[in-house]
Design a protein around this motif. Structure first.
Motif, mmCIF file in Angstrom:
data_model
loop_
_atom_site.group_PDB
_atom_site.id
_atom_site.type_symbol
_atom_site.label_atom_id
_atom_site.label_comp_id
_atom_site.label_asym_id
_atom_site.label_seq_id
_atom_site.Cartn_x
_atom_site.Cartn_y
_atom_site.Cartn_z
ATOM 1 N N UNK A 110 0.825 -1.210 0.000
ATOM 2 C CA UNK A 110 0.000 0.000 0.000
ATOM 3 C C UNK A 110 0.860 1.261 0.000
ATOM 4 N N UNK A 111 1.994 1.217 0.669
ATOM 5 C CA UNK A 111 2.921 2.355 0.635
ATOM 6 C C UNK A 111 3.450 2.560 -0.776
ATOM 7 N N UNK A 112 3.758 1.465 -1.451
ATOM 8 C CA UNK A 112 4.236 1.553 -2.836
ATOM 9 C C UNK A 112 3.217 2.285 -3.713
ATOM 10 N N UNK A 113 1.940 1.967 -3.542
ATOM 11 C CA UNK A 113 0.887 2.641 -4.313
ATOM 12 C C UNK A 113 0.873 4.144 -4.021
ATOM 13 N N UNK A 114 1.003 4.511 -2.763
ATOM 14 C CA UNK A 114 1.016 5.913 -2.347
ATOM 15 C C UNK A 114 2.231 6.630 -2.926
ATOM 16 N N UNK A 115 3.388 5.989 -2.841
ATOM 17 C CA UNK A 115 4.638 6.568 -3.361
ATOM 18 C C UNK A 115 4.542 6.789 -4.868
ATOM 19 N N UNK A 118 2.145 9.615 -5.943
ATOM 20 C CA UNK A 118 2.669 10.953 -5.652
ATOM 21 C C UNK A 118 4.064 11.197 -6.221
ATOM 22 N N UNK A 119 4.588 10.201 -6.922
ATOM 23 C CA UNK A 119 5.901 10.309 -7.564
ATOM 24 C C UNK A 119 7.016 10.663 -6.569
ATOM 25 N N UNK A 120 6.973 10.055 -5.386
ATOM 26 C CA UNK A 120 8.015 10.271 -4.387
ATOM 27 C C UNK A 120 9.228 9.416 -4.729
ATOM 28 N N UNK A 121 10.397 9.903 -4.368
ATOM 29 C CA UNK A 121 11.647 9.172 -4.604
ATOM 30 C C UNK A 121 12.241 8.635 -3.308
ATOM 31 N N UNK A 122 11.684 9.083 -2.186
ATOM 32 C CA UNK A 122 12.212 8.639 -0.897
ATOM 33 C C UNK A 122 11.110 8.687 0.159
ATOM 34 N N UNK A 123 11.310 7.864 1.187
ATOM 35 C CA UNK A 123 10.415 7.866 2.348
ATOM 36 C C UNK A 123 11.249 7.696 3.610
ATOM 37 N N UNK A 124 10.666 8.099 4.710
ATOM 38 C CA UNK A 124 11.209 7.753 6.018
ATOM 39 C C UNK A 124 10.228 6.760 6.617
ATOM 40 N N UNK A 125 10.716 5.570 6.898
ATOM 41 C CA UNK A 125 9.902 4.491 7.448
ATOM 42 C C UNK A 125 9.977 4.548 8.964
ATOM 43 N N UNK A 143 9.599 -1.666 -2.654
ATOM 44 C CA UNK A 143 9.953 -0.303 -3.061
ATOM 45 C C UNK A 143 11.408 -0.282 -3.535
ATOM 46 N N UNK A 144 11.661 -0.985 -4.600
ATOM 47 C CA UNK A 144 13.018 -1.253 -5.076
ATOM 48 C C UNK A 144 13.804 0.016 -5.371
ATOM 49 N N UNK A 145 13.222 0.953 -6.071
ATOM 50 C CA UNK A 145 13.960 2.141 -6.492
ATOM 51 C C UNK A 145 13.674 3.374 -5.626
ATOM 52 N N UNK A 146 13.176 3.159 -4.424
ATOM 53 C CA UNK A 146 12.848 4.243 -3.505
ATOM 54 C C UNK A 146 13.851 4.233 -2.351
#
Length: 184
Positions: A110-115, A118-125, A143-146
């Protein structure tokens, strides 16, 4: 037969010790991404995340609350925020609630769908210290390329026996995750 049992017990003990030590290696001294993902399931994870990032920082964050229960909504989140127009706007624009996830794998999906949306390149988990190792394995698989920056929340409100039990079972889940991911 006894030797095989001894090997299995030795492996479990060794792996648990290694897992336990790694819990304390996570340091929260890296600058977080503007895109935060907090995994529900642990005591006060949402409250701590809101306090650490949304309330106490002037930086603009997007926050995904992943795996919230069906009844959990923005009205409940608002009870943790100051009652000002600024935070009402922040709640409406920047806090997202995802309640489809039932486990760490579906949190990652579900995070992958959100990312992607929104075209995000990074997240803080953001999750509990004992949960982070498994969460990272699951998230990195999907999230291979994030870029994923871990941020651990620590709890000291449990007895040592409860902590050890929780960590032991989390280690077993971590072993299963590693095996499953290596077999896929």
């Amino acid at each position: 037969m006894l030797f095989i049992l001894f090997l299995i017990i030795s492996f479990i003990f060794f792996d648990f010790t290694r897992f336990y030590k790694k819990i304390f290696l996570f340091q929260n001294n890296v600058n977080p991404s503007n895109n935060l993902v907090v995994l529900t399931g642990g005591t006060n994870r949402i409250k701590q995340t809101l306090k650490l990032f949304v309330i106490e920082n002037s930086k603009q964050y997007n926050l995904l609350i992943s795996g919230a229960g069906k009844g959990f909504n923005k009205k409940i989140v608002s009870t943790f925020l100051p009652k000002t127009d600024f935070y009402k706007k922040k709640l409406n624009c920047c806090i997202f609630i995802e309640n489809k996830s039932k486990n760490t794998i579906s949190n990652a999906t579900e995070t992958y769908k959100w990312v992607r949306k929104n075209n995000f390149k990074s997240i803080t988990l953001i999750t509990s210290d004992y949960h982070m190792q498994r969460a990272l394995v699951e998230f990195k698989k999907i999230l291979i390329d994030i870029k994923i920056t871990p941020f651990v929340l620590k709890y000291n409100d449990e007895s040592l026996t409860k902590k050890i039990k929780k960590i032991f079972f989390e280690n077993l889940k971590f072993i299963v995750s590693r095996i499953r991911i290596n077999l896929i």
